[in-house]
Design an enzyme around this catalytic site. Structure first.
Site, mmCIF file in Angstrom:
data_model
loop_
_atom_site.group_PDB
_atom_site.id
_atom_site.type_symbol
_atom_site.label_atom_id
_atom_site.label_comp_id
_atom_site.label_asym_id
_atom_site.label_seq_id
_atom_site.Cartn_x
_atom_site.Cartn_y
_atom_site.Cartn_z
ATOM 1 N N GLU A 1 0.824 -1.220 0.000
ATOM 2 C CA GLU A 1 0.000 0.000 0.000
ATOM 3 C C GLU A 1 0.854 1.265 0.000
ATOM 4 O O GLU A 1 0.536 2.266 0.640
ATOM 5 C CB GLU A 1 -0.975 -0.024 1.185
ATOM 6 C CG GLU A 1 -1.929 -1.208 1.112
ATOM 7 C CD GLU A 1 -2.919 -1.289 2.274
ATOM 8 O OE1 GLU A 1 -2.965 -0.359 3.098
ATOM 9 O OE2 GLU A 1 -3.650 -2.301 2.353
ATOM 10 N N GLU B 178 -4.624 -8.582 0.237
ATOM 11 C CA GLU B 178 -5.657 -8.105 1.159
ATOM 12 C C GLU B 178 -6.910 -7.761 0.366
ATOM 13 O O GLU B 178 -6.842 -7.028 -0.619
ATOM 14 C CB GLU B 178 -5.207 -6.842 1.910
ATOM 15 C CG GLU B 178 -4.072 -7.034 2.889
ATOM 16 C CD GLU B 178 -3.817 -5.761 3.689
ATOM 17 O OE1 GLU B 178 -4.769 -4.968 3.920
ATOM 18 O OE2 GLU B 178 -2.653 -5.542 4.084
#
Length: 380
Positions: free
Chosen positions: A155, A260
């Site tokens: 991320e 995720e």
């Protein structure tokens, strides 16, 4: 997602009753993507994998995933004892996949300013932190898991982590490449490095952070059901969304992953769950792992019963497909051949049918010189 939330572990686990087969289970595609769930970062995550599998009717959870704490360099190096249970789980079966999220900075969630992040990234790009990643690589090889998939600096296109890319994309890419080189220098390693941004643009387009094909083995994406009100088809078509991710990887000949994913801003969204599972069955990522704590999950989070029903119905009883046995091909019946030293005698199909085949006349029936005048002559 925030590491503090990961460390807190599961919330509001529903009753783990004996599973019963859900209704409406569709046809299981084969082969299907390897899957698992993030259940907890510690040994508890390993222990709960069997329970989660039972809830899914014995489904084969081939992927185990956890995070290294990002507080101190000593933990990013893989503190002694922290990874042992995960390594044991991975070594039990050859087909299992161990996925490890690896921070690129200590103090990874301490709200470090952009100016300091920029300075740290440049120090990393100069090689100052290489030693920590060599130690991590040595620890993983020593534990017998040299083929671990490393989700490095996940991320990075967001604003949460100290390892974010935005303050200096060029330094970030150079630093990523330093880490990969340091870890690949350790004898015995077979690591694969997964570049996994958030879906969408976020703080910076994730393509601006991509460090290059030589140091990326898998192009992943963390994709939660957000922002509020966004339907799934827009998650697919938005700039830097699911379709751009698939296309970007295909252009580079790289597999995709979803380290995720799960529910979020739109609550107990069964439609998102159905579409996301369909998307993965269609595009076949190397692996995917659902984030299974509230508000994202379906097993350890009782507030999403409708999405849980969909997830369970689709994946119930899914096991590794067994390659089909080859269909035996019957050998053609050979044409009958005359025995050695004999010549076939053609008497016609009708006669041969009743006598069971074409007769054969021995070649030595007649003398070799039967045709000569001497053979036909008589003595008077």
């Amino acid at each position: 997602m925030n590491e503090d939330a990961k460390a807190r572990g599961p919330v509001a686990a529903p009753g783990r009753v004996a599973p019963r087969a859900p209704t409406g289970t569709g046809t299981t595609p084969a082969p299907f993507p390897a899957f698992g769930a993030y259940l907890d970062y510690s040994w508890s995550g390993v222990a709960q994998t069997d329970w989660f599998s039972r809830w899914l009717g014995g489904a084969d959870l081939r992927v185990g995933r956890t995070y290294l704490p990002g507080d101190l360099w000593s933990n990013i190096e893989g503190a002694p004892g922290f990874l042992d249970d995960w390594a044991d789980w991975r070594r039990e079966r050859d087909e299992r996949i161990f996925v490890l999220n690896v921070p690129m900075m200590e103090r990874n969630e301490e709200g470090v300013s952009d100016a300091e992040v920029r300075h740290l990234l440049r120090r990393g790009a100069a090689g100052e932190f290489d030693v920590h990643y060599r130690r991590l690589a040595e620890r993983l090889v020593g534990l017998g898991v040299p083929d671990t998939i490393l989700v490095l600096g996940w991320e990075m296109n967001g604003i949460t982590y100290t390892h974010r890319c935005g303050p200096d994309p060029e330094a970030w890419k150079a630093y990523w490449n330093r880490i990969v080189a340091a870890m690949r220098s350790v004898p015995g390693q077979e690591f694969r490095f997964d570049f996994a941004p958030n879906r969408g643009r976020d703080a910076i387009p994730w393509t601006e952070c991509y460090p290059g094909d030589d140091t990326v083995d898998i192009i992943g994406m963390d994709s939660y059901d957000q922002p509020q009100g966004m339907p799934f088809d827009v998650q697919v078509t938005e700039p830097y969304g699911l379709q751009d991710h698939v296309d970007f990887a295909r252009e580079r000949g790289k597999p995709i992953s979803y380290p995720e994913w799960g529910l979020f801003r739109n609550g107990d969204n069964a439609e998102y769950m159905r579409h996301m599972l369909d998307w993965m069955d269609e595009h076949k990522p190397l692996y995917n792992t659902l984030t299974d704590y509230c508000p994202h999950g379906v097993w350890q989070c009782g507030q999403n019963p409708q999405a849980a029903q969909v997830y369970r119905a689709v994946l119930y009883g899914r096991t590794e497909p067994v390659p089909p046995m080859p269909t035996p091909v019957p050998e053609p019946t050979p044409e009958p051949q005359p025995a050695p030293g004999c010549s076939s005698l053609d008497l016609g199909d009708w006669v041969e049918y009743w006598i069971g085949g074409e007769p054969c006349v021995r070649d030595d029936w007649w003398p070799d010189d039967w045709w000569s005048d001497d053979w036909w002559s008589f003595s008077w």
